[in-house]
Motif scaffolding. Structure first.
Motif, PDB file in Angstrom:
ATOM      1  N   PRO A 109      15.041  12.643 -22.004  1.00 22.90           N
ATOM      2  CA  PRO A 109      16.290  12.252 -21.322  1.00 22.90           C
ATOM      3  C   PRO A 109      16.090  11.827 -19.875  1.00 22.90           C
ATOM      4  O   PRO A 109      16.799  10.932 -19.390  1.00 22.90           O
ATOM      5  N   ASP A 110      15.146  12.444 -19.166  1.00 19.87           N
ATOM      6  CA  ASP A 110      14.919  12.045 -17.763  1.00 19.87           C
ATOM      7  C   ASP A 110      14.468  10.593 -17.660  1.00 19.87           C
ATOM      8  O   ASP A 110      14.911   9.841 -16.769  1.00 19.87           O
ATOM      9  N   ASN A 123      26.936   6.177 -14.810  1.00 17.70           N
ATOM     10  CA  ASN A 123      27.753   7.384 -14.951  1.00 17.70           C
ATOM     11  C   ASN A 123      26.883   8.487 -15.571  1.00 17.70           C
ATOM     12  O   ASN A 123      26.695   8.567 -16.790  1.00 17.70           O
ATOM     13  N   SER A 124      26.341   9.349 -14.703  1.00 17.52           N
ATOM     14  CA  SER A 124      25.432  10.397 -15.183  1.00 17.52           C
ATOM     15  C   SER A 124      26.146  11.437 -16.036  1.00 17.52           C
ATOM     16  O   SER A 124      25.559  11.987 -16.976  1.00 17.52           O
ATOM     17  N   TYR A 157      26.565  12.416 -23.654  1.00 19.44           N
ATOM     18  CA  TYR A 157      25.921  11.782 -24.808  1.00 19.44           C
ATOM     19  C   TYR A 157      24.751  12.631 -25.312  1.00 19.44           C
ATOM     20  O   TYR A 157      24.606  12.866 -26.526  1.00 19.44           O
ATOM     21  N   PHE A 158      23.917  13.074 -24.395  1.00 19.18           N
ATOM     22  CA  PHE A 158      22.757  13.876 -24.800  1.00 19.18           C
ATOM     23  C   PHE A 158      23.184  15.218 -25.405  1.00 19.18           C
ATOM     24  O   PHE A 158      22.501  15.764 -26.280  1.00 19.18           O
ATOM     25  N   PHE A 207      27.595   2.686 -21.624  1.00 21.14           N
ATOM     26  CA  PHE A 207      27.140   2.824 -20.233  1.00 21.14           C
ATOM     27  C   PHE A 207      27.147   1.481 -19.478  1.00 21.14           C
ATOM     28  O   PHE A 207      26.934   1.457 -18.270  1.00 21.14           O
ATOM     29  N   LEU A 208      27.302   0.389 -20.213  1.00 21.57           N
ATOM     30  CA  LEU A 208      27.327  -0.938 -19.578  1.00 21.57           C
ATOM     31  C   LEU A 208      28.663  -1.614 -19.886  1.00 21.57           C
ATOM     32  O   LEU A 208      28.732  -2.826 -20.160  1.00 21.57           O
ATOM     33  N   ARG A 209      29.710  -0.832 -19.864  1.00 15.98           N
ATOM     34  CA  ARG A 209      31.040  -1.328 -20.215  1.00 15.98           C
ATOM     35  C   ARG A 209      31.553  -2.289 -19.127  1.00 15.98           C
ATOM     36  O   ARG A 209      31.444  -1.997 -17.931  1.00 15.98           O
TER      37      ARG A 209
END
Length: 580
Positions: free
Chosen positions: A139-140, A158-159, A165-166, A190-192
């Motif tokens: 994930p990192d 957006n973290s 999600y994860f 995430f790319l909305r």
């Protein structure tokens, strides 16, 4: 990460794509085609003999990845030379094989990324994935890659949504696969609201930076060496070279500046109408350049210094170095987390141990209180017993004093009685002496009687002898019968006299026997009294020994007198037997 590991990651995807049944094995014909294509894209001389020999048709069946690795290492990977082939063509070959089976974009054309962008994201994924199979990206690293893409588009990731999600999606092997990553990007989560063209440009920029090791690129003004004029060129900076082209399409390369550890970059003052100038000095030449503004000059100088530093450290790629550092940081973070969890567990154990010890302490305190209560009760009971014992001892002491007084009075009486017993013993001793004298006289009389008996026996023997002689001389003495009869009468008279004397002696003996019986009775009465007195004396001696040690009077005399009476009684018994 070396070249062999990079190539193996792409080949792994191609091999798994050919494994239709997901059994871990691929047919020899497919591996033969794959190997031939690898020869082509890696620019390795073909070895058809080894290829046909290794993958000839036989009864062995499909080949596993472990069975294919010896051939892959010996005939392909060991012959690969870095820079002799275009790695993008190699990646496109492997991507084409694996995407046909695994990549499923939106058929309606609503996907966020194009097929070419998906290929570049796949390459980026392979670069940033962990060096273990099946390949996953932690994930990192996913967050790092998405942040770089968003930064290239000047948007912020957006973290929180990424963390959600994860937390919702299952992660195998501690990360996400490339297909999960592509689905995540294509979902537009995430790319909305960003156009596909902007995303493609951002992906291309990140691809060039990470995969092609482009540290920085952009337009700069460069001063010529011969004509000394200024020309605008598109510069591309890599760790080992700074290349410049006519335009950003990079179709016409105008030149390059080789960078090494001996190079340096310096800021120059503004002159000749140019501002924001700087120069790159190599061992053979100095290149003068001008940026559009101060910020661009600073970015270029820092980027060139970074490339020179990588050359000095012997490193070929900035992002490989950064990836290794991030991996080390993750490992250190995991170690710290594990250490923290271990410390937390240890603190928890210590807390549990402390609570357990506190409970044990409470139990010990309760047991101590119970023991103190029992000890107080025992002390009180012991004190009561001691008081009762003291009262009992006082009563016994008073009784002992009274008994002592009564015993002293009895001792006085016993002493008087003992005095009387001593006098009686003296009398008995005197009587014993008289009896012993009488006994001696009787012994003497018995001795005389014995001598008379011996004489009588001798006479009887002589008489028998004479009778024999008389029998023999009976005929001869017939004449003397009358005389003998007369003598016999005389003898008879003498015998009658002797019988009378014997009867008188028997009467005297009877009188002596009566006297002896009376003496025996007196002696027995005296013995009984003496035994009773001795028993009383012993009893009172025992009683007196508890209080004092009295002197036992007459003990030796008592033993002597007792022995005398015993001897006297035995003598009387022998006398009576002899008389019978």
């Amino acid at each position: 990460m070396d070249l062999r590991a990079e190539l193996l990651k792409s080949i792994w995807y191609a091999f798994t794509a050919l494994d239709v049944e997901k059994s871990g094995k691929v047919s020899k014909s497919q591996l033969k085609v794959l190997s031939h294509n690898l020869y082509t894209v890696l620019c390795i001389p073909h070895d058809p003999v080894a290829l046909e020999e290794h993958f000839r048709d036989d009864d062995d069946g499909p080949v596993s990845s472990q069975g294919y690795m010896p051939y892959l290492n010996k005939y392909i990977l060991d012959k690969v030379e870095e820079g002799a082939f275009v790695k993008e063509n190699f990646d496109e070959l492997c991507w084409t094989l694996t995407a046909k089976k695994n990549y499923k974009p939106d058929r309606n054309g609503n996907g966020v990324v194009s097929h070419q962008d998906a290929f570049k994201l796949w390459c980026l994924f392979n670069f940033l994935s962990e060096d273990k199979y099946p390949l996953v990206m932690v994930p990192d690293e996913v967050e790092y890659l998405l942040k770089k893409i968003c930064t290239a588009m000047n948007v912020e990731l957006n973290s929180c949504e990424l963390d959600d999600y994860f937390s919702q999606e299952p992660q195998g092997q501690g990360g996400v696969t490339v297909w999960q990553f592509l689905d995540m990007v294509n979902s537009g989560r995430f790319l909305r609201g960003i156009e596909q063209e902007a995303i493609s440009m951002a992906v291309e920029e990140v691809y060039q930076e990470v995969i092609e090791d482009v540290l920085k690129q952009g337009y700069l003004w460069k001063r010529g060496q011969l004509r000394r004029n200024w020309s605008e060129r598109w510069f591309t900076l890599k760790p080992s070279v700074l290349s410049y082209y006519m335009s950003e399409e990079r179709k016409e390369k105008k030149g390059s500046i080789t960078l090494d550890k001996h190079c340096c970059v310096e800021v120059l003052p503004d002159r000749d109408g140019k501002r924001c100038m700087f120069c790159v000095k190599t061992s053979s030449r100095t290149y003068e350049m001008s940026a559009s503004d101060t910020r661009q000059r600073q970015e270029w100088t820092l980027a060139i210094q970074t490339a020179i530093r990588l050359q000095a450290e012997g490193k070929k790629s900035l992002h490989k170095d950064l990836k290794q550092k991030r991996r080390e940081q993750r490992e250190q973070r995991e170690q710290r987390k594990a250490a923290k969890e271990e410390e937390t567990q240890r603190l928890k154990q210590l807390q549990e141990e402390k609570e357990r010890k506190l409970q044990e302490l409470e139990l010990l305190k309760e047991a101590q209180r119970q023991a103190e209560i029992l000890l107080q009760e025992e002390e009180q009971r012991r004190r009561q017993q001691h008081e009762e014992m003291q009262r009992t001892l006082e009563i016994q002491l008073r009784e002992a004093e009274q008994a002592r007084a009564s015993m002293q009075a009895e001792m006085v009486l016993k002493e008087a009685e003992a005095e009387r017993q001593r006098k009686r013993i003296l009398e008995l001793e005197e009587m014993q002496e008289r009896l012993q004298e009488a006994l001696q006289q009787e012994v003497k009389a018995r001795q005389d009687e014995e001598s008379m008996r011996y004489a009588q026996a001798r006479l009887l023997a002589e008489e028998e002898e004479k009778l024999k002689q008389l029998m023999k001389l009976k005929e001869e003495q017939e004449e003397y019968i009358i005389k003998t009869q007369r003598e016999k009468q005389v003898l008879k008279q003498e015998m009658e006299n002797k019988n009378k004397c014997l009867e008188e002696a028997q009467k005297q003996l009877e009188e002596v026997r009566v006297n002896r019986q009376r003496a025996d009775q007196d002696v027995m009465a005296a013995q009984r009294k003496l035994r009773q007195a001795s028993t009383n004396v012993k009893h009172w001696n025992v009683q007196m020994n508890r209080l004092m040690h009295p002197i036992g009077p007459g003990e030796k005399r008592t033993n002597v007198s007792t022995g005398g009476f015993t001897g006297y009684k035995a003598h009387l018994f022998r006398r009576e037997s002899s008389l019978k």
